[in-house]
Design an enzyme around this catalytic site. Structure first.
Site, PDB file in Angstrom:
ATOM      1  N   MET A  30       0.844  -1.208   0.000  1.00 37.54           N
ATOM      2  CA  MET A  30       0.000   0.000   0.000  1.00 37.54           C
ATOM      3  C   MET A  30       0.876   1.255   0.000  1.00 37.54           C
ATOM      4  O   MET A  30       0.411   2.351   0.308  1.00 37.54           O
ATOM      5  CB  MET A  30      -0.935  -0.006   1.212  1.00 37.54           C
ATOM      6  CG  MET A  30      -1.896  -1.195   1.183  1.00 37.54           C
ATOM      7  SD  MET A  30      -3.420  -0.920   2.083  1.00 37.54           S
ATOM      8  CE  MET A  30      -2.801  -0.657   3.727  1.00 37.54           C
ATOM      9  N   LEU A  33       6.681   3.282   1.554  1.00 26.96           N
ATOM     10  CA  LEU A  33       7.608   2.157   1.668  1.00 26.96           C
ATOM     11  C   LEU A  33       8.713   2.406   2.686  1.00 26.96           C
ATOM     12  O   LEU A  33       9.257   3.501   2.765  1.00 26.96           O
ATOM     13  CB  LEU A  33       8.219   1.864   0.298  1.00 26.96           C
ATOM     14  CG  LEU A  33       7.202   1.569  -0.807  1.00 26.96           C
ATOM     15  CD1 LEU A  33       7.918   1.328  -2.135  1.00 26.96           C
ATOM     16  CD2 LEU A  33       6.319   0.370  -0.447  1.00 26.96           C
ATOM     17  N   HIS A  37       9.524  -3.242   3.471  1.00 27.11           N
ATOM     18  CA  HIS A  37       9.031  -3.480   2.104  1.00 27.11           C
ATOM     19  C   HIS A  37      10.205  -3.788   1.160  1.00 27.11           C
ATOM     20  O   HIS A  37      10.117  -4.666   0.299  1.00 27.11           O
ATOM     21  CB  HIS A  37       8.311  -2.236   1.563  1.00 27.11           C
ATOM     22  CG  HIS A  37       7.044  -1.876   2.276  1.00 27.11           C
ATOM     23  ND1 HIS A  37       6.921  -0.738   3.037  1.00 27.11           N
ATOM     24  CD2 HIS A  37       5.836  -2.477   2.327  1.00 27.11           C
ATOM     25  CE1 HIS A  37       5.693  -0.650   3.527  1.00 27.11           C
ATOM     26  NE2 HIS A  37       5.005  -1.697   3.116  1.00 27.11           N
ATOM     27  N   GLY A 147       5.008 -10.248   3.936  1.00 32.74           N
ATOM     28  CA  GLY A 147       5.763 -10.132   5.180  1.00 32.74           C
ATOM     29  C   GLY A 147       5.123 -10.922   6.313  1.00 32.74           C
ATOM     30  O   GLY A 147       3.893 -10.987   6.418  1.00 32.74           O
ATOM     31  N   GLN A 153      -2.634 -12.337   7.771  1.00 36.31           N
ATOM     32  CA  GLN A 153      -2.833 -12.091   6.338  1.00 36.31           C
ATOM     33  C   GLN A 153      -2.072 -13.130   5.507  1.00 36.31           C
ATOM     34  O   GLN A 153      -2.625 -13.701   4.549  1.00 36.31           O
ATOM     35  CB  GLN A 153      -2.337 -10.680   6.015  1.00 36.31           C
ATOM     36  CG  GLN A 153      -2.213 -10.375   4.540  1.00 36.31           C
ATOM     37  CD  GLN A 153      -1.793  -8.937   4.294  1.00 36.31           C
ATOM     38  OE1 GLN A 153      -2.587  -8.029   4.461  1.00 36.31           O
ATOM     39  NE2 GLN A 153      -0.558  -8.724   3.897  1.00 36.31           N
TER      40      GLN A 153
HETATM   41  P1  AMP Z   1       1.559  -2.883   3.481  1.00 36.05           P
HETATM   42  O1  AMP Z   1       2.114  -1.841   2.568  1.00 36.05           O
HETATM   43  O2  AMP Z   1       1.558  -2.486   4.924  1.00 36.05           O
HETATM   44  O3  AMP Z   1       0.245  -3.446   2.997  1.00 36.05           O
HETATM   45  O4  AMP Z   1       2.577  -4.100   3.424  1.00 36.05           O
HETATM   46  C1  AMP Z   1       2.956  -4.677   2.202  1.00 36.05           C
HETATM   47  C2  AMP Z   1       3.744  -5.930   2.481  1.00 36.05           C
HETATM   48  O5  AMP Z   1       4.904  -5.593   3.253  1.00 36.05           O
HETATM   49  C3  AMP Z   1       2.962  -6.965   3.296  1.00 36.05           C
HETATM   50  O6  AMP Z   1       3.259  -8.256   2.804  1.00 36.05           O
HETATM   51  C4  AMP Z   1       3.504  -6.768   4.692  1.00 36.05           C
HETATM   52  O7  AMP Z   1       3.413  -7.918   5.508  1.00 36.05           O
HETATM   53  C5  AMP Z   1       4.960  -6.419   4.395  1.00 36.05           C
HETATM   54  N1  AMP Z   1       5.570  -5.695   5.526  1.00 36.05           N
HETATM   55  C6  AMP Z   1       5.099  -4.585   6.135  1.00 36.05           C
HETATM   56  N2  AMP Z   1       5.893  -4.235   7.169  1.00 36.05           N
HETATM   57  C7  AMP Z   1       6.897  -5.151   7.200  1.00 36.05           C
HETATM   58  C8  AMP Z   1       8.044  -5.347   8.053  1.00 36.05           C
HETATM   59  N3  AMP Z   1       8.312  -4.543   9.072  1.00 36.05           N
HETATM   60  N4  AMP Z   1       8.850  -6.398   7.793  1.00 36.05           N
HETATM   61  C9  AMP Z   1       8.579  -7.246   6.754  1.00 36.05           C
HETATM   62  N5  AMP Z   1       7.520  -7.108   5.927  1.00 36.05           N
HETATM   63  C10 AMP Z   1       6.682  -6.088   6.147  1.00 36.05           C
END
Ligand code: AMP
Length: 283
Positions: A30, A33, A37, A147, A153
């Site tokens: 989303m 970043l 990410h 992640g 999720q």
């Molecule tokens: P989001 O932009 O929050 O929807 O996250 C996009 C992807 O990045 C998802 O698969 C999350 O689980 C992963 N993600 C978000 N924060 C982290 C983190 N701190 N470490 C690893 N992966 C992450």
């Protein structure tokens, strides 16, 4: 780096890559970043010839009183980071492209979507599984990276892919943390300075619970109550703190060996989630 908001343009590029025999990874995000990410992108690059990152703040996974409008949108900085990290394609669809008027089909993983975060955020995971299915159908990647930060999720997406025979292999990357242990998250920017100093207690509490289980504590229900109370006393409004089986996120019992402790709290107005894995297989 190519960037497009057009499905047709994305599919044209994907076709060219496929004709050249290349395999393709998708990293759905989303935006806003951070280094967590970027770790997903780096993993994708070890597994595929081409990496697509999508940035789409998906309205259907936000509840009516949640932060859809305020969610941080930082496309210029995000584009720079992805360019620097040699991503092949950034897909930034408009809402009207993803949800044209009249669209009324959803994908739901029942049961798993209704527990833990799903209990507090009705409809959230259906929003997630619907957008991920759409992105898979649009980009038709060989693999996709998620992640462990969003452990429920990840589990739901793995189940959806299995149940629906979706030909995308799912890979996960461990949670990246700040130096004080707080899991990196776009929502951390909502924390005021006082809450930011408290926030690392969440991971400290998970780590303490893990130590206790590894040391032989097995009354998980009693532990959950104790840690909920500790979190409350520390200044959080805890939503749940649950010792679960890693495979299906059901409540763990004494015979289970592969565990994940899941938690969600409110800190001020910010909702934080985190988790920790516990393996008792060698003990
Ligand atoms: P989001 O932009 O929050 O929807 O996250 C996009 C992807 O990045 C998802 O698969 C999350 O689980 C992963 N993600 C978000 N924060 C982290 C983190 N701190 N470490 C690893 N992966 C992450």
């Amino acid at each position: 780096m190519h960037q497009t908001n057009s499905i047709a343009e994305l599919q044209h590029l994907v076709r060219t890559w496929r004709q050249a025999g290349e395999n393709i990874a998708l990293v759905p995000t989303m935006g806003n970043l951070h280094a967590g990410h970027i770790n997903l992108v780096k993993r994708a690059q070890t597994l595929a010839n081409r990496v697509i990152v999508s940035i789409f703040v998906n309205p259907t996974q936000f509840g009516p009183n949640e932060d859809y409008t305020n969610y941080p949108r930082t496309l210029t900085e995000d584009t720079e980071k992805l360019t620097k990290n040699s991503v092949d394609l950034l897909f930034t669809p408009e809402c009207s492209t993803i949800y044209p008027p009249g669209a009324s089909t959803q994908v739901s993983v029942h049961d798993l979507s209704e527990i833990h975060c799903g209990a507090a955020r009705p409809g959230h995971f259906t929003g997630v599984t619907t957008i991920i299915t759409k992105l898979f159908n649009i980009a038709q990647p060989d693999l996709a990276i998620f992640g462990e930060k969003d452990f429920q999720q990840l589990t739901i997406i793995r189940k959806m892919v299995h149940d629906l025979n979706i030909p995308v292999s799912i890979h996960s990357v461990p949670t990246l943390r700040e130096s004080d242990g707080l899991a990196m998250s776009s929502r951390n920017s909502y924390l005021n300075s006082e809450d930011r100093t408290l926030a690392p207690i969440l991971y400290q509490t998970l780590s303490e619970a893990k130590r206790q289980i590894e040391a032989g504590k097995s009354d998980f229900r009693k532990m959950e109550l104790v840690y909920l109370q500790q979190l409350q006393q520390a200044g959080f409004q805890p939503e749940y703190f649950s010792v679960c089986r890693i495979d299906n996120l059901s409540i763990a019992t004494i015979t289970d060996k592969e565990l994940v402790i899941l938690t969600a709290v409110k800190l001020g107005k910010t909702r934080l989630i985190d988790n920790i894995l516990v393996s008792l297989s060698d003990s």
